[in-house]
Design an enzyme around this catalytic site. Structure first.
Site, PDB file in Angstrom:
ATOM      1  N   HIS A 215      36.573  37.576 -12.485  1.00 24.08           N
ATOM      2  CA  HIS A 215      35.503  38.637 -12.168  1.00 24.08           C
ATOM      3  C   HIS A 215      35.736  39.372 -10.927  1.00 24.08           C
ATOM      4  CE1 HIS A 215      31.992  36.900 -14.963  1.00 24.08           C
ATOM      5  NE2 HIS A 215      33.218  37.174 -15.555  1.00 24.08           N
TER       6      HIS A 215
ATOM      7  N   GLU B 207      34.270  39.878  -8.355  1.00 22.13           N
ATOM      8  CA  GLU B 207      33.849  39.141  -7.049  1.00 22.13           C
ATOM      9  C   GLU B 207      34.947  37.892  -6.971  1.00 22.13           C
ATOM     10  OE1 GLU B 207      29.901  40.131  -9.142  1.00 22.13           O
ATOM     11  OE2 GLU B 207      31.871  39.660  -9.696  1.00 22.13           O
TER      12      GLU B 207
ATOM     13  N   CYS C  45      27.120  37.419 -11.630  1.00 23.01           N
ATOM     14  CA  CYS C  45      26.575  36.656 -12.834  1.00 23.01           C
ATOM     15  C   CYS C  45      26.335  35.338 -12.017  1.00 23.01           C
ATOM     16  CB  CYS C  45      27.684  36.416 -13.597  1.00 23.01           C
ATOM     17  SG  CYS C  45      29.377  35.755 -13.109  1.00 23.01           S
TER      18      CYS C  45
ATOM     19  N   CYS D 274      29.413  33.694 -10.290  1.00 23.83           N
ATOM     20  CA  CYS D 274      29.978  34.414  -9.167  1.00 23.83           C
ATOM     21  C   CYS D 274      28.761  34.144  -7.991  1.00 23.83           C
ATOM     22  CB  CYS D 274      29.930  35.742  -9.291  1.00 23.83           C
ATOM     23  SG  CYS D 274      31.488  36.084 -10.176  1.00 23.83           S
TER      24      CYS D 274
END
Length: 243
Positions: free
Chosen positions: A40, A42, A76, A79
């Site tokens: 992701h 992040e 999410c 993360c």
């Protein structure tokens, strides 16, 4: 970063990490590109921050404690957990993540009192949220070339109190941790001694099913996503686990 992700067939999420008014990490979703579900935006940015600290011989913890993360979509659950562990103090995001959000939309990972999991962090939402939503809509309207081809099943069996829809399966007694194959109407079904049966032909005995759900409930009670798993060799459970 988010637009670049969209143009490259990724979910359009972009992220920046700022330390002392300097961008020390940036990233976009790379899940499809790398075929790695953890990449992701992040996580990509966090890796850059850690590398920046390594090159400058700086303590990562000290830097992260003074770093602000900006991201187009609410982090999410995964993360958000990583941000806690690295002690990021502030996260600024655009739109909410109604399916997987870890900052309040689904779970309150950012603010929950979770022992031994880093520190909570402050969230500020709504920055250019409409623009973030529009990019997400654009992505989901188009065909995803990286999506796997859907698989069709001849017949689906659902085990409910010893019976299945369209098929009768009598209750079975079995030792703890043992699976019993139950077959549906398919000419390709095989026995446990042969090749692995197709998905529609595998049904756990009641003891094994209880063991599976017990693992899942144990994960839930310990603050994890409730997923349990059994691994079976020669009709015997040889490994079990949970999140």
């Amino acid at each position: 970063m988010a637009k670049d992700a969209l143009e490259n067939g990724e979910v359009p999420v972009g992220c920046l990490m700022v330390y002392n008014n300097e961008v020390v990490g940036k990233g976009r979703n790379e899940v499809n590109e790398t075929k790695n579900a953890t990449r992701h935006a992040e996580m990509v940015a966090l890796d850059q921050v850690l590398e920046w600290c390594h090159r400058g011989n700086m303590e990562a913890r000290s830097v992260c404690e003074r770093t602000v993360l900006y991201v187009t979509v609410e982090p999410c659950i995964m993360c958000a957990g990583a941000l806690r562990l690295l002690n990021i103090p502030v996260v600024v995001y655009g739109c909410e993540n109604d399916r997987f959000g870890g900052c309040g939309s689904v779970l309150h990972i950012s603010s929950a009192q979770l022992p031994h999991t880093g520190t909570s962090f402050k969230c500020e939402s709504g920055y250019r949220a409409e623009e973030a939503v529009e990019m997400l809509k654009t992505f989901y309207k188009q065909e995803n070339p990286n999506a796997p081809k859907p698989k069709t099943r001849k017949e689906k069996i659902v085990l409910v109190e010893g019976t299945t829809k369209g098929n009768s399966i009598p209750p079975q007694s079995s030792q703890e941790g043992t699976l019993k194959w139950r077959t549906c109407s398919s000419s390709k079904n095989t026995s446990p001694s042969g090749a692995t049966p197709p998905a529609c032909a595998v049904q756990p005995g009641f003891s094994a099913a209880n063991l599976l759900w017990s693992s899942s409930l144990d994960a839930l009670e310990n603050g994890e996503v409730p997923v349990g798993c059994l691994m079976v060799y020669n009709n015997e459970v040889v490994r079990k686990g949970r999140n």
